[in-house]
Design a protein around this motif. Structure first.
Motif, short mmCIF file in Angstrom:
data_model
loop_
_atom_site.label_atom_id
_atom_site.label_comp_id
_atom_site.label_asym_id
_atom_site.label_seq_id
_atom_site.Cartn_x
_atom_site.Cartn_y
_atom_site.Cartn_z
N UNK A 30 86.36 64.17 13.62
CA UNK A 30 86.82 64.97 14.76
C UNK A 30 85.94 66.19 14.99
N UNK A 31 85.10 66.51 14.01
CA UNK A 31 84.22 67.68 14.12
C UNK A 31 83.35 67.55 15.37
N UNK A 45 70.17 62.41 7.32
CA UNK A 45 69.57 63.75 7.35
C UNK A 45 69.93 64.53 6.08
N UNK A 46 71.19 64.45 5.67
CA UNK A 46 71.65 65.15 4.47
C UNK A 46 70.91 64.64 3.24
N UNK A 47 70.80 63.33 3.09
CA UNK A 47 70.12 62.75 1.93
C UNK A 47 68.67 63.22 1.86
N UNK A 108 68.97 70.79 12.54
CA UNK A 108 70.20 70.11 12.92
C UNK A 108 71.07 69.82 11.70
N UNK A 109 70.45 69.38 10.61
CA UNK A 109 71.20 69.09 9.38
C UNK A 109 71.91 70.34 8.89
N UNK A 110 71.23 71.48 8.91
CA UNK A 110 71.85 72.73 8.45
C UNK A 110 73.01 73.13 9.37
N UNK A 111 72.80 73.01 10.67
CA UNK A 111 73.84 73.40 11.63
C UNK A 111 75.09 72.54 11.47
N UNK A 112 74.91 71.24 11.43
CA UNK A 112 76.03 70.33 11.26
C UNK A 112 76.63 70.48 9.86
N UNK A 114 76.82 73.09 7.89
CA UNK A 114 77.68 74.28 7.73
C UNK A 114 79.09 74.00 8.26
N UNK A 115 79.18 73.42 9.45
CA UNK A 115 80.49 73.11 10.04
C UNK A 115 81.20 72.03 9.22
#
Length: 150
Positions: A30-31, A45-47, A108-112, A114-115
């Protein structure tokens, strides 16, 4: 405990683990930022962001995400087309290809991320104490290791 009771406890435990994971994932999807990048794309992206060198071979990336090999290849193509990841040839093995984040992909990975972490914390902290989270971590780690050690 009887064999039937043990079997029931085992399957009930598995189903509880699976259903709680599905419920968590539905809530996390839902984010609003997951409209900008899908959760599976974010997983890639996280990996890559967690890799010490910043680069992984496709098969190494496949070991870290919840996608099949054909799906990850298509995902990498899409993320590369969007300018979020890049490829390069392995110096020692000209046939090998490494995948890494671009500057835009890292941002983008950092922005997403954090949320995403904030949302995870809200869910987990409302449901579990720190001690319970530690127990959960230990138990899920034990389950994963039992499979990897086979």
């Amino acid at each position: 405990m009887s064999a039937a009771a043990h079997r029931r406890l085992t399957t009930d435990s598995w189903e509880s683990l699976l259903h709680s994971q599905v419920s968590m994932m539905r809530e996390l999807h839902k984010e609003p930022l997951f409209k900008e990048v899908g959760s599976r794309e974010y997983d890639v992206l996280f990996s890559l962001s967690k890799c010490p060198t910043g680069w992984l071979r496709l098969n190494e990336l496949n070991d870290n995400v919840l996608l099949t090999q054909p799906s990850i290849s298509r995902m990498v193509d899409r993320l590369e087309d969007r300018g979020l990841i890049q490829r390069k040839t392995v110096e020692e093995d000209r046939r090998g290809v490494l995948v890494g984040l671009t500057e835009a992909g890292a941002e983008l990975q950092k922005k997403v991320g954090r949320a995403h972490v904030q949302h995870i914390m809200e869910i987990m902290e409302n449901a579990l104490t720190d001690d319970e989270m530690g127990t959960l971590l230990a138990l899920t780690g034990k389950l994963r290791r039992s499979i990897l050690d086979r």
